[in-house]
Design a protein around this motif. Sequence first.
Motif, mmCIF file in Angstrom:
data_model
loop_
_atom_site.group_PDB
_atom_site.id
_atom_site.type_symbol
_atom_site.label_atom_id
_atom_site.label_comp_id
_atom_site.label_asym_id
_atom_site.label_seq_id
_atom_site.Cartn_x
_atom_site.Cartn_y
_atom_site.Cartn_z
ATOM 1 N N THR A 67 74.350 76.632 7.872
ATOM 2 C CA THR A 67 73.450 77.749 7.592
ATOM 3 C C THR A 67 71.986 77.326 7.524
ATOM 4 O OG1 THR A 67 73.610 77.544 5.166
ATOM 5 C CG2 THR A 67 75.313 78.835 6.270
ATOM 6 N N ALA A 80 69.252 79.566 9.183
ATOM 7 C CA ALA A 80 68.981 80.825 8.494
ATOM 8 C C ALA A 80 67.945 80.636 7.395
ATOM 9 C CB ALA A 80 70.265 81.398 7.914
ATOM 10 N N ASP A 89 64.320 79.395 9.014
ATOM 11 C CA ASP A 89 63.552 80.449 9.677
ATOM 12 C C ASP A 89 62.852 81.372 8.687
ATOM 13 O OD1 ASP A 89 64.322 79.464 12.102
ATOM 14 O OD2 ASP A 89 65.844 80.995 12.504
ATOM 15 N N LEU A 106 69.596 87.809 4.953
ATOM 16 C CA LEU A 106 70.248 88.362 6.135
ATOM 17 C C LEU A 106 71.170 89.509 5.730
ATOM 18 C CD1 LEU A 106 71.358 85.148 8.079
ATOM 19 C CD2 LEU A 106 69.374 86.599 8.554
ATOM 20 N N GLU A 122 71.654 91.729 15.237
ATOM 21 C CA GLU A 122 71.447 90.479 15.973
ATOM 22 C C GLU A 122 71.885 89.268 15.163
ATOM 23 O OE1 GLU A 122 67.535 89.990 17.468
ATOM 24 O OE2 GLU A 122 67.594 91.776 18.721
ATOM 25 N N GLU A 123 71.719 89.354 13.852
ATOM 26 C CA GLU A 123 72.052 88.223 12.992
ATOM 27 C C GLU A 123 72.521 88.742 11.648
ATOM 28 O OE1 GLU A 123 70.025 83.923 11.733
ATOM 29 O OE2 GLU A 123 68.759 85.613 12.336
ATOM 30 N N CYS A 124 73.624 88.198 11.150
ATOM 31 C CA CYS A 124 74.160 88.610 9.862
ATOM 32 C C CYS A 124 75.158 87.562 9.386
ATOM 33 C CB CYS A 124 74.821 89.986 9.949
ATOM 34 S SG CYS A 124 76.183 90.078 11.145
ATOM 35 N N TRP A 125 75.711 87.797 8.192
ATOM 36 C CA TRP A 125 76.739 86.887 7.696
ATOM 37 C C TRP A 125 77.868 87.700 7.088
ATOM 38 C CZ3 TRP A 125 77.649 85.695 2.265
ATOM 39 C CH2 TRP A 125 76.811 86.378 1.378
ATOM 40 N N LEU A 168 78.738 83.041 9.969
ATOM 41 C CA LEU A 168 77.502 83.602 10.508
ATOM 42 C C LEU A 168 77.849 84.225 11.850
ATOM 43 C CD1 LEU A 168 75.070 80.624 9.870
ATOM 44 C CD2 LEU A 168 74.985 82.828 8.709
ATOM 45 N N GLY A 169 77.173 85.310 12.184
ATOM 46 C CA GLY A 169 77.484 85.930 13.462
ATOM 47 C C GLY A 169 76.589 87.108 13.748
ATOM 48 N N ARG A 170 77.081 88.021 14.568
ATOM 49 C CA ARG A 170 76.333 89.213 14.949
ATOM 50 C C ARG A 170 77.311 90.373 15.064
ATOM 51 N NH1 ARG A 170 77.202 86.252 19.611
ATOM 52 N NH2 ARG A 170 78.018 87.436 21.393
ATOM 53 N N GLN A 225 79.942 83.424 14.966
ATOM 54 C CA GLN A 225 79.349 82.353 15.779
ATOM 55 C C GLN A 225 79.500 80.993 15.112
ATOM 56 O OE1 GLN A 225 75.552 84.563 15.985
ATOM 57 N NE2 GLN A 225 75.698 84.420 18.208
#
Length: 306
Positions: free
Chosen positions: A72, A75, A78, A246, A277-280, A290-292, A301
């Motif tokens: 992670t 995440a 960023d 997120l 687009e991005e989440c958990w 983590l993924g989308r 992902q």
Amino acid sequence: MRQVRYPVSQAKSPKRDVSGWLIFDKPYDMTSTQAVGKIRWLFGAKKAGHAGTLDPLATGILPIALGEATKTVPAVQDGKKVYRFAIKWGEQTTTDDIEGEVSNSSTARPSEADIRAALPRFTGEIMQVPPAFSAIKIDGERAYDLARAGETVELAPRPVFIETLELIAHRGETSELEMSCEKGTYVRALARDLARHLGTFGHVVELRRTAVGPFTTVRAVDLATLEAAADRDGLLLPISEGLTLLPEIRLTPDQVSVVRHGNPVLLTGRAAPIALEECWASSGGVAVALGRVEMGQFKPQRVING
């Protein structure tokens, strides 16, 4: 100033599977690599990494991920960063901080009013040339390695985003500022450019990071506390603490089993998102992946084992 040596390797001991975040308050004159090595050894962890390099002269927040938390790191890395720093006016150094030699000087000193008037020009999206002494790669070589070898380093300007920039105190020869910014912003470059705009030179003499993404100094742990702790694992934060900025997808136990095998699951319910687009994904507050989200399906992902 005498350089402090922080050993990163001691006698070998069995490594263990331990996961979580340590919000390390990095001391002066310790590299980020040394910090990771020291903490990995103290915890006996198999894996460790950090979210956002800090220069050796900088102190403050260096989030260190152990075990599954390393998945992670992006995440957290960023996320927004906050710095408190001091600029000494009238001198430019080769490194744009106190580590370098003075390369230019000026008798000009900006007034408090001049500094305040200039700050809006350095807020929002600006173009910034990174310092020659930086970790940016040029033809596979780190810029600071080339600079130390005496080569001329030319780096292209790049866009960075500074959310806020405030003058905290002005003392004539030095000024203290606070900045919140996105990743890729160099405090040393900002000090250099701000000084030039004000008709003088300048370099960073103090630098402290007070926040990285969701992590702040409130739960930071210094080296002395860490070394003295009888229960170091109790100082770790759950992996989920690094993901709070997120969107969170809450899974049922049956869905968790599917996701842990790397397969997508259909999200149901009135509030289920159609696309992200991005989440958990979580179950009972514990991070699962983590993924989308695409067409109402959560697609993992990076699966987090725990």
